[in-house]
Scaffold this motif. Structure first.
Motif, mmCIF file in Angstrom:
data_model
loop_
_atom_site.group_PDB
_atom_site.id
_atom_site.type_symbol
_atom_site.label_atom_id
_atom_site.label_comp_id
_atom_site.label_asym_id
_atom_site.label_seq_id
_atom_site.Cartn_x
_atom_site.Cartn_y
_atom_site.Cartn_z
ATOM 1 N N UNK A 16 -39.342 55.603 -48.857
ATOM 2 C CA UNK A 16 -38.289 55.236 -47.580
ATOM 3 C C UNK A 16 -37.047 54.904 -48.220
ATOM 4 N N UNK A 17 -36.758 54.763 -49.663
ATOM 5 C CA UNK A 17 -35.730 55.003 -49.650
ATOM 6 C C UNK A 17 -35.028 56.157 -50.359
ATOM 7 N N UNK A 18 -35.854 56.873 -50.001
ATOM 8 C CA UNK A 18 -35.758 58.256 -51.189
ATOM 9 C C UNK A 18 -34.995 59.126 -49.566
ATOM 10 N N UNK A 19 -35.558 58.888 -48.698
ATOM 11 C CA UNK A 19 -35.669 59.315 -47.649
ATOM 12 C C UNK A 19 -33.770 58.904 -46.612
ATOM 13 N N UNK A 20 -34.011 57.523 -47.217
ATOM 14 C CA UNK A 20 -32.647 57.321 -46.467
ATOM 15 C C UNK A 20 -31.546 57.925 -48.030
ATOM 16 N N UNK A 21 -31.783 58.308 -48.242
ATOM 17 C CA UNK A 21 -30.579 58.521 -49.570
ATOM 18 C C UNK A 21 -30.556 59.753 -49.518
ATOM 19 N N UNK A 22 -31.212 60.333 -48.685
ATOM 20 C CA UNK A 22 -30.777 62.421 -48.288
ATOM 21 C C UNK A 22 -29.675 61.964 -47.483
ATOM 22 N N UNK A 23 -29.457 60.730 -46.502
ATOM 23 C CA UNK A 23 -28.269 60.563 -45.569
ATOM 24 C C UNK A 23 -27.509 60.159 -46.684
ATOM 25 N N UNK A 24 -27.364 59.222 -47.475
ATOM 26 C CA UNK A 24 -26.206 59.135 -47.759
ATOM 27 C C UNK A 24 -25.988 60.102 -48.748
ATOM 28 N N UNK A 25 -26.194 60.566 -48.809
ATOM 29 C CA UNK A 25 -25.791 62.434 -49.956
ATOM 30 C C UNK A 25 -24.909 63.474 -49.029
#
Length: 299
Positions: free
Chosen positions: A92-101
């Motif tokens: 979940x965190x890895x998926x969400x971080x894609x949007x952060x980037x």
């Protein structure tokens, strides 16, 4: 007696050291802001997420597409989306971080909790880390059409003037109840009616759908109610609205578009049983004074 004796008057609003920071798009740690600071954004969207690597992308794509288009129409509109990973065991965190980037950490932030707190606990940590004048709770499954934020915003606007700058607008699925009953088993329908009766009888009489995860609060209302909140799992919505009613915070209920999405973390029998117990505790503990309508600051 049992409800009173077993109650903690004021549960500690504690952050682990890791939860005092979020990782920005460049991979550096930044301190989280506080709900007690002045707002610097018009809207904060809090997305509680537990093992949501599969469902989160659809919700984020829809939400960010809407928010970006709204900002282009109105450059003065500012927002942030805070994904709260509630101790997930997947990516979940890895998926969400894609949007952060992709959008930058000023618009998308990921707060990873050290351990699972429950949906209410995750929403509270997101609220306490937000910068918005208005704060929207939105489920990670994207069951509510995100553009319906305009409907709950209108509901909030219609409550003005807000006493002490506090008001809440709740998305509601009550208008869809007949259709949902036709698709549910008799047992699940019985559980649903039993839960609704307990909510009405014990806690909240004026809101038909307390459980829709699409709620918009003013910053002052979010700070006040979540600082009092004790329940951190599924029944937290009921306590939130119970607190709001006790504090005479005006509440609107607004019909929204909603579609059931597969992958719910709610286990029908045991989750409803836990919620029924929590409803009873909410009523008894406030009634006996074991829980007080006092506010606390997060440590």
């Amino acid at each position: 007696m049992i409800a009173h004796v077993t109650a903690r008057e004021m549960p500690t609003l504690h952050r682990y050291e890791k939860e005092k920071f979020f990782v920005n798009a460049e991979g550096r740690k930044e301190s989280v802001p506080s709900i007690h600071d002045p707002a610097t954004r018009e809207l904060s969207v809090i997305v509680p997420s537990y093992n949501e690597e599969d469902r989160l992308p659809l919700m984020m794509d829809e939400a960010l597409d809407y928010l970006e288009k709204r900002q282009k129409r109105d450059p003065s509109f500012t927002y942030e989306v805070i994904v709260v990973d509630d101790g997930s065991k997947d990516q979940t965190t890895k998926v969400a971080m894609k949007y952060c980037k992709k959008y930058g950490s000023d618009k998308v932030r990921v707060l990873s909790l050290v351990k699972n707190r429950g949906k209410g606990g995750a929403v509270r940590m997101g609220v306490f880390s937000s910068r918005g004048e208005k704060i929207l709770m939105a489920d990670a499954d994207g069951a509510t059409k995100f553009a319906d934020i305009e409907k709950v915003e209108e509901g909030l606007k219609n409550l003005q003037p807000w006493p002490n700058e506090m008001a809440i607008s709740c998305g509601s699925r009550a208008h869809l109840e007949k259709d949902s009953i036709a698709k549910r088993s008799y047992f699940r329908t019985l559980l649903m009616y039993g839960f609704h009766f307990l909510v009405w009888f014990l806690c909240v009489k004026e809101i038909r759908d307390t459980q829709c995860g699409f709620k918009l609060l003013t910053r002052k209302a979010a700070s006040r109610t979540f600082s009092i909140l004790h329940i951190e799992r599924w029944a937290f919505d009921v306590e939130l609205l119970y607190i709001a009613q006790r504090l005479r915070i005006p509440i609107a209920e607004v019909a929204v578009n909603w579609t059931e999405i597969e992958g719910s973390k709610l286990v029908p029998f045991w989750s409803w049983l836990q919620m029924g117990r929590d409803l009873l505790f909410i009523r008894l503990r406030y009634m006996t004074g074991a829980w007080q309508l006092e506010t606390r600051k997060c440590n």
